[in-house]
Scaffold this active site. Structure first.
Site, short mmCIF file in Angstrom:
data_model
loop_
_atom_site.label_atom_id
_atom_site.label_comp_id
_atom_site.label_asym_id
_atom_site.label_seq_id
_atom_site.Cartn_x
_atom_site.Cartn_y
_atom_site.Cartn_z
N GLY A 195 0.77 -1.24 0.00
CA GLY A 195 0.00 0.00 0.00
C GLY A 195 0.80 1.28 0.00
O GLY A 195 0.21 2.36 -0.07
N GLU B 239 4.27 -6.40 1.62
CA GLU B 239 3.81 -6.80 0.28
C GLU B 239 3.69 -5.58 -0.63
O GLU B 239 2.60 -5.28 -1.13
CB GLU B 239 2.44 -7.47 0.39
CG GLU B 239 2.39 -8.66 1.31
CD GLU B 239 0.96 -8.99 1.74
OE1 GLU B 239 0.01 -8.30 1.36
OE2 GLU B 239 0.81 -9.97 2.49
N PRO B 240 4.76 -4.85 -0.85
CA PRO B 240 4.65 -3.65 -1.70
C PRO B 240 4.60 -4.02 -3.18
O PRO B 240 5.32 -4.91 -3.62
CB PRO B 240 5.94 -2.90 -1.39
CG PRO B 240 6.92 -4.00 -1.09
CD PRO B 240 6.14 -5.10 -0.41
N ARG C 274 3.12 -1.30 -5.95
CA ARG C 274 3.29 0.00 -6.61
C ARG C 274 4.60 0.70 -6.23
O ARG C 274 5.26 1.29 -7.08
CB ARG C 274 2.12 0.89 -6.21
CG ARG C 274 2.04 2.19 -6.97
CD ARG C 274 0.96 3.10 -6.37
NE ARG C 274 -0.22 2.42 -5.96
CZ ARG C 274 -1.35 2.32 -6.68
NH1 ARG C 274 -1.41 2.89 -7.86
NH2 ARG C 274 -2.40 1.70 -6.22
N ARG D 294 -5.78 3.02 -15.86
CA ARG D 294 -5.91 3.74 -14.57
C ARG D 294 -6.64 5.07 -14.66
O ARG D 294 -7.48 5.36 -13.82
CB ARG D 294 -4.53 3.90 -13.93
CG ARG D 294 -3.82 2.56 -13.67
CD ARG D 294 -2.62 2.68 -12.75
NE ARG D 294 -3.03 2.97 -11.39
CZ ARG D 294 -2.99 4.16 -10.83
NH1 ARG D 294 -2.53 5.19 -11.51
NH2 ARG D 294 -3.41 4.33 -9.60
N CYS E 120 -13.48 3.56 -28.62
CA CYS E 120 -14.78 4.22 -28.76
C CYS E 120 -15.52 4.32 -27.43
O CYS E 120 -16.54 3.68 -27.21
CB CYS E 120 -15.62 3.43 -29.76
SG CYS E 120 -14.72 3.20 -31.27
N GLU E 121 -14.96 5.07 -26.52
CA GLU E 121 -15.58 5.31 -25.21
C GLU E 121 -15.15 6.70 -24.76
O GLU E 121 -13.97 7.05 -24.89
CB GLU E 121 -15.05 4.34 -24.16
CG GLU E 121 -15.28 2.90 -24.48
CD GLU E 121 -15.85 2.13 -23.29
OE1 GLU E 121 -16.30 2.75 -22.32
OE2 GLU E 121 -15.82 0.90 -23.38
N TYR F 200 0.42 -1.64 -12.22
CA TYR F 200 -0.98 -1.72 -12.66
C TYR F 200 -1.15 -1.08 -14.03
O TYR F 200 -2.15 -0.42 -14.31
CB TYR F 200 -1.90 -1.10 -11.60
CG TYR F 200 -1.66 -1.69 -10.23
CD1 TYR F 200 -2.01 -3.00 -9.96
CD2 TYR F 200 -1.05 -0.95 -9.21
CE1 TYR F 200 -1.76 -3.57 -8.71
CE2 TYR F 200 -0.79 -1.51 -7.95
CZ TYR F 200 -1.15 -2.81 -7.72
OH TYR F 200 -0.89 -3.38 -6.49
N1 LLP Z 1 -1.28 -6.99 -0.62
C1 LLP Z 1 -2.59 -7.16 -0.87
C2 LLP Z 1 -3.35 -8.11 -0.09
C3 LLP Z 1 -3.20 -6.41 -1.91
O1 LLP Z 1 -4.49 -6.57 -2.15
C4 LLP Z 1 -2.43 -5.49 -2.66
C5 LLP Z 1 -3.02 -4.70 -3.75
C6 LLP Z 1 -1.06 -5.36 -2.36
C7 LLP Z 1 -0.53 -6.12 -1.33
C8 LLP Z 1 -0.16 -4.42 -3.10
O2 LLP Z 1 -0.57 -3.10 -2.95
P1 LLP Z 1 0.38 -1.90 -3.42
O3 LLP Z 1 1.63 -1.98 -2.58
O4 LLP Z 1 0.69 -2.08 -4.85
O5 LLP Z 1 -0.40 -0.69 -3.15
N2 LLP Z 1 -5.12 -1.50 -9.68
C9 LLP Z 1 -5.09 -0.51 -8.62
C10 LLP Z 1 -4.43 -1.03 -7.37
C11 LLP Z 1 -5.05 -2.29 -6.83
C12 LLP Z 1 -4.37 -2.82 -5.61
C13 LLP Z 1 -4.88 -4.17 -5.25
N3 LLP Z 1 -4.24 -4.77 -4.11
C14 LLP Z 1 -4.40 0.75 -9.16
O6 LLP Z 1 -4.04 0.78 -10.32
O7 LLP Z 1 -4.26 1.73 -8.44
#
Ligand code: LLP
Length: 432
Positions: free
Chosen positions: A238, A287-288, A290, A326, A356-357, A385
């Site tokens: 996150g 669990e990073p 992004r 996104r 076409c949207e 993503y």
């Molecule tokens: N752990 C779990 C359980 C998750 O559901 C996620 C992301 C992560 C880790 C990794 O999160 P991050 O570190 O990348 O923030 N498609 C969306 C983001 C969806 C995230 C889903 N879960 C976007 O483009 O912003």
């Protein structure tokens, strides 16, 4: 810090100009910087050094084999959400024993495969899932390592489609029920309660929500350690990144930082969380997704037409919502930079694709340099993503992906041929 920068007027990825890549490989084109990937991983890994920890890259953000391999070479583990992702880890030379298997809908076949590969842990999201994992493990005469995903009911102050840690969301098991769940799970003979997990959402740009969630979890985690001898606490992913003005300052106004937001650095994150986490004496998992890949990739596109209507200036490009969804999906901001930053006037523009949207846009009414047909633009911060959420909507083939390492360049995914977009389809015999 990422390694996209101007050298002279030309936008570069590490030691390679993006224009040279366009000439060789065409557009739309995803380009990733290997050194940025490694740097982001190492920054987080180093910041967390004071505790026993494991960084599990959430490969849903970017699962290209070369990205996975780059991070595996750095020592990363992986947060996987399907057997497909586990097979990618194996194919890329990563270690299944460093994989945590998340996701709310694991099938029996997926559990069986992951158990045979010896994954580090299953992050379970419901009691029926624990029962299912136990059943599959018993059939295989194995003991399955599990953690339960706790929903701490803490608002993450992010976009509603990517917040996950409140009771409005489908994720995890409610905080108040966890002790009972562990007590019941401890009676299932083929489970080993190895840890506990939480994840409150994505693109979180302040430390406070993380701190609040960890603080709320601490007494529970300590109890689970005492009662069930768990070994780890996963604090999820996150960590947010800078999308606005992701390029360094000292450049003309249209790519200077406009957000006024401070970056959530790994050091800030660690400085606030480590004092809370250290006394637990548990291994800490992260669990990073992004944070590691977001600013390590861009999507390069070609300007096909410039169209002025009564009120608007449309810059129509060859990338579209199917390549990077996104902006259409989350109204997300991606900085847009020309590959050649020659001096020119600024103009309020909509950069749009050809699908076409009306949702098919990359920005609306944004002050941008006056672009001309034939030139190339980069959609910044597209490494997370981006490609993974692409589709072939409108029968638009998937783009190519390029990895850059210094001056080295590799095509890490070939551009899909249009015929491949209907591979596997047939005309039903009775129609012929
Ligand atoms: N752990 C779990 C359980 C998750 O559901 C996620 C992301 C992560 C880790 C990794 O999160 P991050 O570190 O990348 O923030 N498609 C969306 C983001 C969806 C995230 C889903 N879960 C976007 O483009 O912003």
């Amino acid at each position: 810090m990422h390694q996209f920068h101007y050298a002279g007027n030309k936008l570069h990825c590490e030691g390679v100009s993006l224009e040279s890549l366009v000439k060789k490989f065409g557009t739309p084109l995803y380009v990733y910087s290997q050194n940025t990937l490694a740097d982001h991983y190492q920054k987080l890994d180093r910041a967390m050094k004071p505790v026993d920890h494991m960084v599990c890259f959430a490969m849903k953000a970017n699962s290209n084999l070369s990205v996975v391999r780059t991070l595996a070479n750095c020592g990363s583990g992986f947060d996987i959400v399907s057997v497909g992702e586990l097979m990618r880890v194996i194919k890329a030379g990563g270690d299944p024993k460093k994989c945590v298997f998340a996701g709310a809908a694991k099938t029996e076949a997926e559990i069986e495969f992951a158990l045979k590969q010896g994954v580090y842990c299953f992050n379970a999201e419901s009691e029926p899932e624990l029962v299912r994992i136990n059943k599959v493990a018993a059939r295989l005469k194995k003991i399955a390592p599990v953690a339960v995903r706790v929903n701490p009911n803490v608002a993450a102050k992010t976009h509603s489609k990517i917040t996950t840690g409140t009771y409005e969301d489908k994720f995890g098991i409610a905080f108040e029920s966890i002790e009972g769940v562990y007590a019941r799970a401890s009676k299932l003979k083929n489970l080993r309660l190895r840890g506990v997990q939480m994840h409150i959402g994505s693109q979180i740009t302040e430390t406070t929500p993380f701190e609040k969630a960890v603080q709320k979890m601490l007494p529970l985690v300590a109890k689970l350690k005492a009662r069930h001898h768990i070994e780890f606490f996963s604090i999820g992913g996150g960590l947010g990144i800078v999308y606005k003005g992701a390029l360094e300052s000292g450049s003309p106004s249209w790519w200077k930082t406009t957000a006024g937001k401070t970056i959530l650095t790994p050091q800030k994150y660690a400085d606030r969380l480590l004092p809370l986490l250290k006394p637990l004496g548990l291994k800490i998992l992260m669990e990073p997704g992004r944070f590691i890949t977001g600013n390590a990739g861009v999507l390069v596109t070609h300007v096909e037409y410039v169209k002025r209507t009564g009120r608007k200036n449309f810059v129509i490009v060859d990338a579209a919502m199917n390549d990077l969804i996104r902006p259409a999906f989350y109204e997300a901001y991606h900085q847009i930079l020309p590959l050649n930053k020659k001096v020119r006037p600024t103009m309020s523009s909509d950069v749009v694709g050809g699908v076409c949207e009306s949702g098919d846009y990359f920005c609306k009414d944004r002050p941008l340099p006056k672009f001309a047909a034939g030139e190339h633009l980069a959609l910044m911060s597209a490494g997370a993503y981006g490609f993974v959420m692409a589709s072939t909507y409108n029968t638009r083939p998937l783009t190519a992906e390029i990895l850059v390492n210094g001056k080295q360049v590799a095509v890490v995914r070939e551009r899909q041929k249009v015929q491949e977009t209907w591979a596997g389809e047939t005309v039903a015999p009775w129609l012929k």
